[in-house]
Write a protein that holds these residues in place. Sequence first.
Motif, PDB file in Angstrom:
ATOM      1  N   GLY A 122       0.783  -1.228   0.000  1.00 39.60           N
ATOM      2  CA  GLY A 122       0.000   0.000   0.000  1.00 39.60           C
ATOM      3  C   GLY A 122       0.815   1.277   0.000  1.00 39.60           C
ATOM      4  O   GLY A 122       0.253   2.366   0.033  1.00 39.60           O
ATOM      5  N   GLY A 123       2.149   1.159  -0.017  1.00 42.33           N
ATOM      6  CA  GLY A 123       2.976   2.360  -0.057  1.00 42.33           C
ATOM      7  C   GLY A 123       2.934   3.125   1.257  1.00 42.33           C
ATOM      8  O   GLY A 123       2.445   2.628   2.273  1.00 42.33           O
ATOM      9  N   ILE A 124       3.464   4.330   1.224  1.00 40.46           N
ATOM     10  CA  ILE A 124       3.548   5.140   2.439  1.00 40.46           C
ATOM     11  C   ILE A 124       3.108   6.563   2.137  1.00 40.46           C
ATOM     12  O   ILE A 124       3.009   6.950   0.979  1.00 40.46           O
ATOM     13  CB  ILE A 124       5.000   5.196   2.974  1.00 40.46           C
ATOM     14  CG1 ILE A 124       5.944   5.719   1.880  1.00 40.46           C
ATOM     15  CG2 ILE A 124       5.438   3.858   3.500  1.00 40.46           C
ATOM     16  CD1 ILE A 124       7.281   6.157   2.412  1.00 40.46           C
ATOM     17  N   ARG A 125       2.851   7.312   3.201  1.00 38.02           N
ATOM     18  CA  ARG A 125       2.742   8.760   3.074  1.00 38.02           C
ATOM     19  C   ARG A 125       4.134   9.337   3.268  1.00 38.02           C
ATOM     20  O   ARG A 125       4.936   8.786   4.039  1.00 38.02           O
ATOM     21  CB  ARG A 125       1.819   9.324   4.145  1.00 38.02           C
ATOM     22  CG  ARG A 125       0.359   9.026   3.900  1.00 38.02           C
ATOM     23  CD  ARG A 125      -0.449   9.550   5.055  1.00 38.02           C
ATOM     24  NE  ARG A 125      -1.880   9.464   4.810  1.00 38.02           N
ATOM     25  CZ  ARG A 125      -2.791   9.623   5.752  1.00 38.02           C
ATOM     26  NH1 ARG A 125      -2.407   9.861   7.001  1.00 38.02           N
ATOM     27  NH2 ARG A 125      -4.062   9.554   5.469  1.00 38.02           N
ATOM     28  N   ALA A 126       4.397  10.461   2.607  1.00 35.71           N
ATOM     29  CA  ALA A 126       5.702  11.102   2.762  1.00 35.71           C
ATOM     30  C   ALA A 126       5.966  11.351   4.239  1.00 35.71           C
ATOM     31  O   ALA A 126       5.069  11.768   4.983  1.00 35.71           O
ATOM     32  CB  ALA A 126       5.738  12.409   1.987  1.00 35.71           C
ATOM     33  N   GLY A 127       7.175  11.065   4.679  1.00 39.08           N
ATOM     34  CA  GLY A 127       7.546  11.322   6.061  1.00 39.08           C
ATOM     35  C   GLY A 127       7.404  10.128   6.978  1.00 39.08           C
ATOM     36  O   GLY A 127       7.836  10.176   8.131  1.00 39.08           O
ATOM     37  N   GLU A 128       6.787   9.050   6.495  1.00 41.09           N
ATOM     38  CA  GLU A 128       6.657   7.866   7.343  1.00 41.09           C
ATOM     39  C   GLU A 128       7.966   7.069   7.344  1.00 41.09           C
ATOM     40  O   GLU A 128       8.804   7.225   6.462  1.00 41.09           O
ATOM     41  CB  GLU A 128       5.481   6.997   6.869  1.00 41.09           C
ATOM     42  CG  GLU A 128       4.146   7.661   7.183  1.00 41.09           C
ATOM     43  CD  GLU A 128       2.931   6.869   6.731  1.00 41.09           C
ATOM     44  OE1 GLU A 128       1.933   6.880   7.459  1.00 41.09           O
ATOM     45  OE2 GLU A 128       2.973   6.267   5.648  1.00 41.09           O
ATOM     46  N   ASN A 129       8.104   6.213   8.359  1.00 40.96           N
ATOM     47  CA  ASN A 129       9.316   5.401   8.490  1.00 40.96           C
ATOM     48  C   ASN A 129       9.063   3.990   7.988  1.00 40.96           C
ATOM     49  O   ASN A 129       7.950   3.478   8.094  1.00 40.96           O
ATOM     50  CB  ASN A 129       9.748   5.317   9.962  1.00 40.96           C
ATOM     51  CG  ASN A 129       9.897   6.680  10.591  1.00 40.96           C
ATOM     52  OD1 ASN A 129      10.505   7.568  10.013  1.00 40.96           O
ATOM     53  ND2 ASN A 129       9.312   6.856  11.776  1.00 40.96           N
ATOM     54  N   VAL A 130      10.113   3.383   7.470  1.00 41.66           N
ATOM     55  CA  VAL A 130       9.988   1.998   7.008  1.00 41.66           C
ATOM     56  C   VAL A 130      11.174   1.189   7.506  1.00 41.66           C
ATOM     57  O   VAL A 130      12.252   1.731   7.761  1.00 41.66           O
ATOM     58  CB  VAL A 130       9.911   1.921   5.469  1.00 41.66           C
ATOM     59  CG1 VAL A 130       8.674   2.642   4.958  1.00 41.66           C
ATOM     60  CG2 VAL A 130      11.165   2.492   4.824  1.00 41.66           C
ATOM     61  N   VAL A 131      10.939  -0.111   7.650  1.00 41.96           N
ATOM     62  CA  VAL A 131      11.993  -1.027   8.089  1.00 41.96           C
ATOM     63  C   VAL A 131      12.113  -2.132   7.056  1.00 41.96           C
ATOM     64  O   VAL A 131      11.113  -2.730   6.649  1.00 41.96           O
ATOM     65  CB  VAL A 131      11.655  -1.629   9.471  1.00 41.96           C
ATOM     66  CG1 VAL A 131      12.670  -2.702   9.850  1.00 41.96           C
ATOM     67  CG2 VAL A 131      11.616  -0.533  10.529  1.00 41.96           C
ATOM     68  N   ILE A 132      13.337  -2.384   6.616  1.00 42.33           N
ATOM     69  CA  ILE A 132      13.606  -3.443   5.652  1.00 42.33           C
ATOM     70  C   ILE A 132      14.469  -4.487   6.347  1.00 42.33           C
ATOM     71  O   ILE A 132      15.589  -4.181   6.779  1.00 42.33           O
ATOM     72  CB  ILE A 132      14.374  -2.902   4.421  1.00 42.33           C
ATOM     73  CG1 ILE A 132      13.718  -1.640   3.859  1.00 42.33           C
ATOM     74  CG2 ILE A 132      14.513  -3.985   3.359  1.00 42.33           C
ATOM     75  CD1 ILE A 132      12.337  -1.813   3.333  1.00 42.33           C
ATOM     76  N   LEU A 133      13.950  -5.688   6.468  1.00 44.01           N
ATOM     77  CA  LEU A 133      14.711  -6.765   7.090  1.00 44.01           C
ATOM     78  C   LEU A 133      15.318  -7.616   5.984  1.00 44.01           C
ATOM     79  O   LEU A 133      14.612  -8.301   5.254  1.00 44.01           O
ATOM     80  CB  LEU A 133      13.790  -7.603   7.987  1.00 44.01           C
ATOM     81  CG  LEU A 133      13.058  -6.804   9.080  1.00 44.01           C
ATOM     82  CD1 LEU A 133      11.998  -7.661   9.757  1.00 44.01           C
ATOM     83  CD2 LEU A 133      14.043  -6.258  10.102  1.00 44.01           C
ATOM     84  N   GLY A 134      16.622  -7.524   5.833  1.00 43.86           N
ATOM     85  CA  GLY A 134      17.307  -8.270   4.781  1.00 43.86           C
ATOM     86  C   GLY A 134      17.720  -7.353   3.645  1.00 43.86           C
ATOM     87  O   GLY A 134      16.878  -6.686   3.048  1.00 43.86           O
ATOM     88  N   GLY A 135      19.023  -7.313   3.375  1.00 45.34           N
ATOM     89  CA  GLY A 135      19.544  -6.367   2.381  1.00 45.34           C
ATOM     90  C   GLY A 135      20.044  -7.036   1.112  1.00 45.34           C
ATOM     91  O   GLY A 135      21.018  -6.593   0.515  1.00 45.34           O
TER      92      GLY A 135
END
Length: 238
Positions: A122-135
């Motif tokens: 669903g994407g994000i609103r500008a300014g929200e934080n995201v976490v990516i597990l696994g690079g």
Amino acid sequence: MTAFPATLGHEFSGVVVEAGEDVINKRTGRKYEAGEAVCSEEMIWCAQCKPCADGFPNHCERLQELGFSIDGAYSKYVKVDARYVWSLEGLRDLYGDEKMFELGSLVEPSSVAFNAVIERGGGIRAGENVVILGGGPIGAAACAVLKRSGASAVILSEPSQSRRDMALTMGATHAIDPTEVSAAEAVLDITNGVGARIILEATGLPSIVWPDVERIIWEGKALNTTVVLVARADDRIP
Ligand SMILES: [Zn+2]
């Protein structure tokens, strides 16, 4: 998922050498001309089952996969039905011949990341934080996609130093080593207790990362957190 022996190679680009008589190039609406730079989907979806009809070809009930269940692109030629093929010609002027093909080979993993965090997540609103597990390739591409979607903190959790370094050049704002620090504590610290709008599980080890995911959700102030699973794993989210 796999049916080896099969020739490997599922992220690739190249030029059209020969095309069938009735085959249409989606870029021009006309017959393919030899020399058109293209990339290809790796999922060979049937276009007839319910998931395909519903717009989820990656869940096709008769899915075949180039480089996994049928022969892939580590060869001079690969034969692919036209509906899986996409032109790269729009990139030629921008990036030049060589880079265009390199980027073409990255379309597949980048599309997996885009589909996960934007289409399904669903994407994000500008300014929200995201976490990516696994690079890995998917996680790194997700960092790029989400940073360009306006994310504030893009926090990657990844044990490999070289993968962390690469993700930081692509859009991650923070990259932590989960073998050194608690991923949940790092996320809550970096975001001042807010947590994340999207958490992408791209490690393939859902049962190992799940306690951190749960902590970020329960202890973070963010009201809605979407967890998107992209890596294939035998074990399940608890
Ligand atoms: Zn299907």
